[in-house]
Write a protein that holds these residues in place. Structure first.
Motif, short mmCIF file in Angstrom:
data_model
loop_
_atom_site.label_atom_id
_atom_site.label_comp_id
_atom_site.label_asym_id
_atom_site.label_seq_id
_atom_site.Cartn_x
_atom_site.Cartn_y
_atom_site.Cartn_z
N LEU A 199 0.83 -1.20 0.00
CA LEU A 199 0.00 0.00 0.00
C LEU A 199 0.87 1.27 0.00
N GLN B 68 1.22 4.26 -2.69
CA GLN B 68 1.06 5.68 -2.36
C GLN B 68 2.22 6.50 -2.90
N ASN C 119 -5.63 3.53 -4.84
CA ASN C 119 -5.96 2.12 -4.62
C ASN C 119 -7.34 1.76 -5.18
N HIS D 265 -2.12 -3.67 -6.77
CA HIS D 265 -3.47 -3.70 -6.23
C HIS D 265 -3.91 -5.13 -5.95
N ALA E 104 -1.99 -6.75 -3.07
CA ALA E 104 -2.52 -6.27 -1.79
C ALA E 104 -3.86 -6.95 -1.49
#
Lengths: 186, 196
Positions: free
Chosen positions: B47, B51, B57, B65, B68
């Protein structure tokens, strides 16, 4: 809808389903232990547990196909004589998994397969539960799925309860946790 | 494969005899917790990487993506397995509290520390409720037909003052006792009911 704490539901969702990744995913390297890139490439074929396959399929990340217990060979065997197919060996949660896959994969034939198999086998299970002597039962029990096992046990216990009601029996019972031999491993 | 150990834990409970407890699997439980930590760290690093790259996201459907997402789903799955394990054990424990009080040593040693506390508090709650209502709720789980029953004593208990007599409860003695007196002994396994 199944319950959050339902043990059987949890175990049923652990069955493996063949899937093909439609996208790449970073940071997940455990699907193939020989692979050290820590990444899943687009188009990789993997066997995912159902709980993961479902969520990824709903997000169009993987496409799934039916697991081997729903292949043509099993279908043929079920059509021939459903009562004697060893479903436990193929998938102990045959019906549960089938229902889940049906809503996901949209393959109508699964529903008919499950219904036909269950109808034939249910009859057999109930007959065996009420009549079979204990010596015959063990061999028959090895081919039942978890769900059918529960039906068999329910059938047997209601038969026993009926007999007990007819004869009359002791009213007090020892707590079942007492008088049990301790296992040596404990 | 992710989530394997958690499922093992659930399977272990599920395969044990229903209504009975096996020892709390501290080792496997800790391993699953460890796996949760691993997923959490992986999730966080992915994540934060996203960022830094400035991708959102919610909209970006790139490899990070989905990586995660897989870690997130594994976390949720592991949580469900752990919760189910603890919850179902607590349910069994609660029903045991109603059957035998206090719990025998061989059951006590199978519990985790929080389960011990739970059973202790639960028994205390039952007791305080019973003293409030002035009723013994554990007695007569099955409606009686006769106030007296014939019992055989299985262990040397000694001379005991019962509600209507003073009886010498020696081993193998066969006695005719008031049902309410005998029931506690039967549930503790010290007597058995004789039927004709």
């Amino acid at each position: 809808m199944s319950q959050y704490y339902d043990l059987d539901d949890i175990i049923a969702e652990d069955e493996l389903v063949p899937a093909v990744f439609q996208v790449a995913a970073n940071g997940v390297g455990l699907f193939d232990s020989s692979d050290e890139t820590n990444k899943v490439e687009q188009g990789s074929r993997v066997e995912l547990p159902f709980w993961l396959a479902r969520e990824l399929h709903l997000r169009q990340a993987v496409s799934i196909s039916l697991p081997p217990c729903f292949n043509q060979k099993t279908r043929d065997e079920l059509a021939a004589d459903a009562a004697h197919v060893d479903l436990k060996n193929r998938c102990p949660y045959f019906y549960e998994l089938g229902c889940k896959l049906f809503s996901l994969a949209g393959d109508k034939s699964i529903a008919f397969l499950l219904l036909a198999a269950f109808q034939t086998r249910y009859k057999e299970v109930l007959i065996k539960a009420q009549t079979a002597a204990l010596a015959v039962a063990p061999k028959f029990l090895t081919i039942l799925t978890k769900e059918e096992m529960k039906l068999y046990e329910a059938g047997q216990s209601s038969m026993a309860a009926f007999k007990k009601w007819r004869m009359g029996g002791p009213r007090f019972q020892k707590a079942s946790v007492l008088g049990r031999k301790r296992r040596p491993s404990d | 494969m992710y989530g394997k150990k958690a499922c093992e834990l659930v399977k272990e409970f599920s395969s044990s005899e229903s209504g009975q407890l096996s020892a709390f699997n501290t080792n496997l439980f800790a391993q699953v917790n460890e796996e949760c930590n691993f997923h959490f760290h992986q999730l966080q690093s992915l994540l934060s990487k996203m960022q830094e790259e400035g991708s959102d996201n919610q909209t970006a459907r790139n490899a990070d993506h989905f990586g995660a997402l897989i870690h997130h789903l594994s976390l949720v799955r592991n949580k469900r397995c752990l919760m189910a394990y603890v919850y179902n054990r607590a349910e069994v424990l609660r029903s045991l509290c109603w059957m035998v009080d206090p719990l025998p040593e061989e059951i006590q040693e199978k519990l985790s520390s929080s389960e011990k506390e739970y059973s202790k508090n639960h028994s205390a709650t039952i007791k305080s409720y019973q003293s409030e209502t002035d009723l013994d709720l554990a007695v007569d789980m099955v409606p009686p037909k006769d106030p007296y029953i014939k019992v055989r004593v299985l262990d040397d208990i000694g001379s005991v003052a019962l509600s209507d007599q003073i009886a010498n409860l020696a081993r193998h003695a066969i006695l005719f006792l008031r049902r309410t007196d005998a029931e506690t002994y039967i549930s503790q396994g010290l007597m058995e009911e004789l039927t004709d």
